[in-house]
Design an enzyme around this catalytic site. Structure first.
Site, PDB file in Angstrom:
ATOM      1  N   HIS A  52      -7.349   5.415  -9.587  1.00  0.00           N
ATOM      2  CA  HIS A  52      -7.256   5.355  -8.130  1.00  0.00           C
ATOM      3  C   HIS A  52      -6.261   6.425  -7.667  1.00  0.00           C
ATOM      4  O   HIS A  52      -5.313   6.761  -8.397  1.00  0.00           O
ATOM      5  CB  HIS A  52      -6.753   3.986  -7.681  1.00  0.00           C
ATOM      6  N   GLU A  54      -3.790   6.316  -5.703  1.00  0.00           N
ATOM      7  CA  GLU A  54      -2.376   5.891  -5.750  1.00  0.00           C
ATOM      8  C   GLU A  54      -1.823   5.964  -7.171  1.00  0.00           C
ATOM      9  O   GLU A  54      -0.686   6.390  -7.388  1.00  0.00           O
ATOM     10  CB  GLU A  54      -2.212   4.443  -5.289  1.00  0.00           C
ATOM     11  N   CYS A  82      -5.062  -1.817  -3.796  1.00  0.00           N
ATOM     12  CA  CYS A  82      -5.594  -2.972  -4.520  1.00  0.00           C
ATOM     13  C   CYS A  82      -4.462  -3.620  -5.312  1.00  0.00           C
ATOM     14  O   CYS A  82      -3.320  -3.143  -5.297  1.00  0.00           O
ATOM     15  CB  CYS A  82      -6.720  -2.522  -5.449  1.00  0.00           C
ATOM     16  N   CYS A  85      -2.753  -1.154  -7.844  1.00  0.00           N
ATOM     17  CA  CYS A  85      -1.909  -0.137  -7.213  1.00  0.00           C
ATOM     18  C   CYS A  85      -0.684  -0.764  -6.547  1.00  0.00           C
ATOM     19  O   CYS A  85       0.408  -0.199  -6.594  1.00  0.00           O
ATOM     20  CB  CYS A  85      -2.723   0.674  -6.215  1.00  0.00           C
TER      21      CYS A  85
HETATM   22 ZN   LIG Z   1      -6.019   0.724  -6.435  1.00  0.00          ZN
END
Ligand SMILES: [Zn+2]
Length: 148
Positions: A52, A54, A82, A85
């Site tokens: 991801h 992040e 999420c 993260c």
């Molecule tokens: Zn994430």
């Protein structure tokens, strides 16, 4: 001051992700006025569901800072983080999280498990939601509509 705000840079990276067939999410880690890292989703390119924006930005910022922490630094991301993260934000002690669009399906900050509000979460970053939200939402909508 950079000519573009950190969220503008994150939004541009989200756009770039979409143009590579990745879900449009971009993330920037700032230390004061300095951009420590700027990344976008690379899950498909890396064959890595943890890639991801992040996570990549946080890891790059850690590598650059070299202290094992991101205390005093701020994360700008175009979509609500999420659980994974948000966990990384807590572990690296980021000071603030700015996110653009809400994610009612997989978000874990203001939706879902609301990680930072849990008694088992020992770091509580300041959260600022909504900056750049309409642009991020439009990008996400266009991307997921095209997939159908
Ligand atoms: Zn994430």
């Amino acid at each position: 001051m950079p000519s573009q705000s950190p969220m503008d840079i994150a939004l541009s990276l989200a756009e770039e992700a979409a143009s590579h067939g990745e879900a449009p999410v971009g993330a920037v880690v700032m230390e004061g006025e300095v951009i420590l890292a700027a990344e976008r989703n690379r899950m498909k390119a890396l064959n890595d569901p943890t890639a991801h924006a992040e996570m990549l930005a946080i890891r790059a910022a850690l590598a650059r800072r070299g202290t094992g922490r991101l205390d005093g630094c701020d994360l700008y991301v175009t979509l609500e983080p999420c659980a994974m993260c948000a966990g990384a934000v807590a572990h690296t002690r980021l000071r603030r999280v700015y996110f653009a669009a809400e994610d009612t399906k997989a978000g874990a900050v203001e939706n879902g498990i609301r990680l930072f509000d849990q008694p088992t979460c020992h770091h509580h970053p300041e959260v600022i939601a909504g900056l750049g939200a309409s642009r991020s939402e439009a990008m996400l909508r266009a991307f997921f509509q095209a997939l159908r």
